[in-house]
Design a protein around this motif. Structure first.
Motif, PDB file in Angstrom:
ATOM      1  N   ALA A 108      -5.825  -2.116   4.797  1.00  0.00           N
ATOM      2  CA  ALA A 108      -5.085  -3.278   5.282  1.00  0.00           C
ATOM      3  C   ALA A 108      -6.021  -4.279   5.941  1.00  0.00           C
ATOM      4  O   ALA A 108      -5.883  -5.497   5.760  1.00  0.00           O
ATOM      5  CB  ALA A 108      -4.002  -2.835   6.264  1.00  0.00           C
ATOM      6  N   ARG A 109      -6.993  -3.792   6.694  1.00  0.00           N
ATOM      7  CA  ARG A 109      -7.957  -4.696   7.337  1.00  0.00           C
ATOM      8  C   ARG A 109      -8.797  -5.422   6.299  1.00  0.00           C
ATOM      9  O   ARG A 109      -9.085  -6.617   6.443  1.00  0.00           O
ATOM     10  CB  ARG A 109      -8.843  -3.902   8.304  1.00  0.00           C
ATOM     11  CG  ARG A 109      -8.126  -3.383   9.534  1.00  0.00           C
ATOM     12  CD  ARG A 109      -9.102  -2.899  10.584  1.00  0.00           C
ATOM     13  NE  ARG A 109      -9.857  -1.741  10.153  1.00  0.00           N
ATOM     14  CZ  ARG A 109      -9.496  -0.480  10.379  1.00  0.00           C
ATOM     15  NH1 ARG A 109      -8.356  -0.220  11.018  1.00  0.00           N
ATOM     16  NH2 ARG A 109     -10.243   0.528   9.967  1.00  0.00           N
ATOM     17  N   GLN A 110      -9.204  -4.699   5.259  1.00  0.00           N
ATOM     18  CA  GLN A 110     -10.023  -5.341   4.224  1.00  0.00           C
ATOM     19  C   GLN A 110      -9.229  -6.417   3.483  1.00  0.00           C
ATOM     20  O   GLN A 110      -9.750  -7.498   3.183  1.00  0.00           O
ATOM     21  CB  GLN A 110     -10.543  -4.297   3.226  1.00  0.00           C
ATOM     22  CG  GLN A 110     -11.235  -3.101   3.844  1.00  0.00           C
ATOM     23  CD  GLN A 110     -12.315  -3.488   4.817  1.00  0.00           C
ATOM     24  OE1 GLN A 110     -13.208  -4.282   4.512  1.00  0.00           O
ATOM     25  NE2 GLN A 110     -12.249  -2.950   6.031  1.00  0.00           N
ATOM     26  N   LEU A 111      -7.964  -6.132   3.198  1.00  0.00           N
ATOM     27  CA  LEU A 111      -7.129  -7.103   2.494  1.00  0.00           C
ATOM     28  C   LEU A 111      -6.863  -8.323   3.366  1.00  0.00           C
ATOM     29  O   LEU A 111      -6.867  -9.467   2.877  1.00  0.00           O
ATOM     30  CB  LEU A 111      -5.806  -6.459   2.080  1.00  0.00           C
ATOM     31  CG  LEU A 111      -5.888  -5.296   1.088  1.00  0.00           C
ATOM     32  CD1 LEU A 111      -4.499  -4.743   0.801  1.00  0.00           C
ATOM     33  CD2 LEU A 111      -6.571  -5.710  -0.207  1.00  0.00           C
ATOM     34  N   GLY A 139      -7.397 -12.758   3.119  1.00  0.00           N
ATOM     35  CA  GLY A 139      -6.237 -13.626   3.181  1.00  0.00           C
ATOM     36  C   GLY A 139      -5.061 -13.100   2.389  1.00  0.00           C
ATOM     37  O   GLY A 139      -4.140 -13.850   2.054  1.00  0.00           O
ATOM     38  N   ILE A 140      -5.053 -11.803   2.083  1.00  0.00           N
ATOM     39  CA  ILE A 140      -3.964 -11.182   1.334  1.00  0.00           C
ATOM     40  C   ILE A 140      -2.953 -10.622   2.331  1.00  0.00           C
ATOM     41  O   ILE A 140      -3.304  -9.862   3.225  1.00  0.00           O
ATOM     42  CB  ILE A 140      -4.497 -10.069   0.412  1.00  0.00           C
ATOM     43  CG1 ILE A 140      -5.443 -10.660  -0.642  1.00  0.00           C
ATOM     44  CG2 ILE A 140      -3.352  -9.325  -0.261  1.00  0.00           C
ATOM     45  CD1 ILE A 140      -6.133  -9.628  -1.496  1.00  0.00           C
ATOM     46  N   ILE A 146       0.848  -1.188   0.000  1.00  0.00           N
ATOM     47  CA  ILE A 146       0.000   0.000   0.000  1.00  0.00           C
ATOM     48  C   ILE A 146       0.884   1.238   0.000  1.00  0.00           C
ATOM     49  O   ILE A 146       1.769   1.378   0.852  1.00  0.00           O
ATOM     50  CB  ILE A 146      -0.927   0.016   1.237  1.00  0.00           C
ATOM     51  CG1 ILE A 146      -1.836  -1.219   1.246  1.00  0.00           C
ATOM     52  CG2 ILE A 146      -1.766   1.299   1.267  1.00  0.00           C
ATOM     53  CD1 ILE A 146      -2.624  -1.380   2.530  1.00  0.00           C
ATOM     54  N   ILE A 147       0.639   2.137  -0.945  1.00  0.00           N
ATOM     55  CA  ILE A 147       1.391   3.388  -1.044  1.00  0.00           C
ATOM     56  C   ILE A 147       0.400   4.549  -0.917  1.00  0.00           C
ATOM     57  O   ILE A 147      -0.451   4.748  -1.786  1.00  0.00           O
ATOM     58  CB  ILE A 147       2.153   3.490  -2.380  1.00  0.00           C
ATOM     59  CG1 ILE A 147       3.121   2.308  -2.542  1.00  0.00           C
ATOM     60  CG2 ILE A 147       2.897   4.813  -2.465  1.00  0.00           C
ATOM     61  CD1 ILE A 147       3.789   2.239  -3.910  1.00  0.00           C
ATOM     62  N   ALA A 148       0.510   5.291   0.179  1.00  0.00           N
ATOM     63  CA  ALA A 148      -0.322   6.477   0.380  1.00  0.00           C
ATOM     64  C   ALA A 148       0.423   7.687  -0.158  1.00  0.00           C
ATOM     65  O   ALA A 148       1.571   7.949   0.230  1.00  0.00           O
ATOM     66  CB  ALA A 148      -0.641   6.656   1.854  1.00  0.00           C
ATOM     67  N   VAL A 149      -0.209   8.428  -1.063  1.00  0.00           N
ATOM     68  CA  VAL A 149       0.433   9.555  -1.730  1.00  0.00           C
ATOM     69  C   VAL A 149      -0.136  10.867  -1.193  1.00  0.00           C
ATOM     70  O   VAL A 149      -1.349  11.066  -1.189  1.00  0.00           O
ATOM     71  CB  VAL A 149       0.225   9.477  -3.258  1.00  0.00           C
ATOM     72  CG1 VAL A 149       0.922  10.655  -3.942  1.00  0.00           C
ATOM     73  CG2 VAL A 149       0.739   8.151  -3.811  1.00  0.00           C
ATOM     74  N   THR A 209      -5.837   7.640   7.450  1.00  0.00           N
ATOM     75  CA  THR A 209      -6.750   6.612   7.963  1.00  0.00           C
ATOM     76  C   THR A 209      -7.105   5.591   6.895  1.00  0.00           C
ATOM     77  O   THR A 209      -7.669   4.538   7.213  1.00  0.00           O
ATOM     78  CB  THR A 209      -8.043   7.256   8.488  1.00  0.00           C
ATOM     79  OG1 THR A 209      -8.689   7.970   7.415  1.00  0.00           O
ATOM     80  CG2 THR A 209      -7.755   8.218   9.634  1.00  0.00           C
ATOM     81  N   ASN A 210      -6.769   5.904   5.641  1.00  0.00           N
ATOM     82  CA  ASN A 210      -7.131   5.004   4.545  1.00  0.00           C
ATOM     83  C   ASN A 210      -6.321   3.713   4.549  1.00  0.00           C
ATOM     84  O   ASN A 210      -6.866   2.623   4.346  1.00  0.00           O
ATOM     85  CB  ASN A 210      -6.938   5.713   3.200  1.00  0.00           C
ATOM     86  CG  ASN A 210      -7.943   6.811   2.964  1.00  0.00           C
ATOM     87  OD1 ASN A 210      -9.041   6.775   3.495  1.00  0.00           O
ATOM     88  ND2 ASN A 210      -7.575   7.800   2.168  1.00  0.00           N
ATOM     89  N   SER A 211      -5.008   3.822   4.764  1.00  0.00           N
ATOM     90  CA  SER A 211      -4.150   2.633   4.690  1.00  0.00           C
ATOM     91  C   SER A 211      -4.526   1.584   5.739  1.00  0.00           C
ATOM     92  O   SER A 211      -4.635   0.400   5.407  1.00  0.00           O
ATOM     93  CB  SER A 211      -2.682   3.031   4.824  1.00  0.00           C
ATOM     94  OG  SER A 211      -2.275   3.815   3.722  1.00  0.00           O
TER      95      SER A 211
END
Length: 410
Positions: free
Chosen positions: A26-29, A33-34, A5-8, A20-22
Motif C-alpha cells: 500500500a505504501r509503494q502504491l 499516486g495510486i 489488495i487481496i492477501a490470500v 506485513t505484505n499488504s
C-alpha cells in the motif's frame, strides 16, 4: 488508478502469521499516486477468492493478489485467477529452467507439484522471482490489471520493487526517484516530531517514516516527467531531513544496516576492530561477520560472560569487578581496553549490562554500559534500553556500532 489488495492465506485468518505484505505494498502504491480503496484477507478457498475477484473487477483498475503461488495443494491463487480470467495455466520457460537448475544444485528430485511454481495464466506477462521459485503474473482483462505475487516477504518485496513498481510507473505516466535515509538513536515519535514541518508542507516530494527494528528509515520520494528531474526534487529534501535529525543519520540505502555501513568504513580506512561481549554474547561480532571482506580488519574477539573469564581472557582486573561490579562503567572500559591490548587492534568495544528479565547487581533490566577503546583513548556510554531480552541485546549492538561510527567521524 484505483487499486485493491487481496492477501490470500488461511494462516492469516487464524492469526498464525501477521500480514506485513499488504501495508508494504500500500505504501509503494501510494507513492505512485495510486489510490487504495479496498484491502481484504481471504483463506485458501477458490470460491471465496473468486467472489472477491468478481467484486474487485467492478470497482478497481488494479487487483493485486498476494500469496498462494507455491507447490502445495492449498496454493490455489494462480489456478483460481486463471479460471476467473478464462485462461489456461501455461509454463514459463525461464521459471522452469530456474526450478530445474535449483533442484539439480540441491540434488533434489523435481516433482510435478514443484513445476506448478513455473506456471501463470496464459496471455499474461511473467514477473520473475529473483529470490524464490514461484513466478508472478500480470494479466489484463477488460481494462483491469490482475497481478499475482508470492507471499514470503523475502520474495514478495524484491518482486514489488523490481518488477511491479516499474510497470505501474509506466501506466501512471510518472517517473519516480526516491532515497532511503537510515537513522539510529532517535525514537519514531521524536523523528516524526522533528520532521513535522516538512511532512505537513509536503506535496512533491513526499516523506514516509518506517520503523525497521532496531533503527528507523525515512524515504523521500518525488514524481516528475523524467528521472533526473525527480532526483533534483529529492536531493534538497533529503538534505533537510538529515540536517533535522543530525547525528542519528548513519547511511543511505534500501537494505543498509549499521553493521554494513560501519564495517565498510573500517575496511575502506584499514582500521581494525575487536570486541569483548558479555550481555550481547557475540552478537556484535556476528553482525560484523555479515559484512563481506570484514576478515581484513576483524581478526577475532571474545565472549566473556562470567566475571572470571573477563579476567582470564582479556585481563579485566578482578579488583575492578569486585569494587564496581560487572555492570559498570569501569568494567566496560576495562573490557574494551583489555580486548584491544590482547588483539592489537585500532578499536575495541566492551559490552556489559542487564539484558533481563531479572535485575543484576541491583541494576534494572535494560541497563547497558558500552566501552570504546581507540587511538583517542577510552569512552564509556550508559544506556537504559527498553524491550524484551533479545530486543535489549539488539539495541545494545546497534549502539555499539553507532558509537564506533561517531568515533570514525572524529
Amino acid at each position: 488508478m484505483q487499486a485493491e489488495i487481496i492477501a490470500v492465506g488461511t494462516e492469516m485468518l487464524l492469526g498464525e502469521i501477521t500480514d506485513t505484505n499488504s501495508p508494504y505494498l500500500a505504501r509503494q502504491l501510494a507513492q505512485l499516486g495510486i489510490d487504495i480503496y479496498y484491502q481484504e484477507t481471504v483463506g485458501d478457498n477458490p470460491q471465496r477468492i473468486t467472489a472477491l475477484l468478481q467484486q474487485a473487477s467492478q470497482r478497481s483498475d488494479l487487483v493485486i493478489l498476494i500469496g498462494g503461488l507455491g507447490p502445495t495443494a492449498d496454493d490455489v491463487t494462480k489456478r483460481t485467477v486463471a479460471e476467473f480470467l478464462h485462461q489456461p495455466l501455461v509454463t514459463n520457460a525461464q521459471a522452469k529452467e530456474k526450478l530445474t537448475a535449483t533442484a539439480a544444485r540441491l540434488q533434489h528430485a523435481l516433482t510435478p507439484n514443484n513445476l506448478v511454481q513455473a506456471q501463470l495464466p496464459a496471455g499474461g506477462e511473467p514477473l520473475p522471482n529473483r529470490t524464490g521459485l514461484a513466478v508472478g503474473s500480470w494479466n489484463v482483462m477488460q481494462g483491469t490489471i490482475y497481478v499475482t505475487l508470492p507471499g514470503p516477504p523475502q520474495e514478495f518485496k524484491p518482486m514489488v520493487s523490481e518488477q511491479l513498481i516499474p510497470r505501474l510507473a509506466q501506466h501512471t505516466h510518472k517517473v519516480l526517484a526516491s532515497t532511503m535515509l537510515r537513522f539510529y538513536g532517535l525514537t519514531e515519535s521524536v523523528i516524526a516530531t522533528k520532521l513535522a514541518p516538512l511532512i505537513d508542507a509536503q506535496t512533491n516530494p513526499t516523506i514516509a517514516i518506517y520503523y525497521q527494528f532496531p533503527d528507523i528509515a525515512v524515504r523521500v520520494t518525488a514524481q516528475a516527467a523524467d528521472h533526473a528531474a525527480a532526483e533534483q526534487l529529492v536531493a534538497p529534501v533529503a538534505a533537510q531531513v538529515k540536517d533535522l535529525l543530525g547525528d542519528a543519520y548513519y547511511g543511505t540505502g534500501e537494505h543498509g544496516s549499521l553493521a554494513q555501513v560501519v564495517g565498510q568504513q573500517l575496511i575502506t580506512r584499514h582500521l581494525t576492530i575487536t570486541a569483548a561481549e558479555s550481555l550481547t554474547a557475540g552478537e556484535f561480532q556476528a553482525s560484523l561477520g555479515t559484512v563481506s571482506g570484514i576478515s581484513a580488519v576483524f581478526p577475532g574477539g571474545f565472549v566473556t560472560y562470567a566475571p572470571a573469564q573477563k579476567t582470564a581472557m582479556i585481563g579485566v582486573p578482578a579488583a575492578t569487578i569486585k569494587q564496581y561490579g560487572v555492570v559498570s562503567r569501569e568494567t566496560a572500559a576495562a573490557m574494551a581496553e583489555g580486548a584491544r591490548a590482547k588483539v592489537g587492534t585500532d578499536y575495541a568495544l566492551g559490552f556489559t549490562g542487564v539484558a533481563g528479565p531479572d535485575t543484576l547487581e541491583g541494576q534494572p533490566a535494560g541497563t547497558v554500559f558500552i566501552g570504546l577503546a581507540g587511538p583517542q583513548g577510552t569512552t564509556v556510554q550508559e544506556f537504559h534500553l527498553l524491550g524484551s531480552r533479545n530486543e535489549v541485546r539488539a539495541r545494545a549492538v546497534a549502539w555499539g556500532f553507532k558509537m564506533l561510527q561517531n568515533a570514525l567521524k572524529n
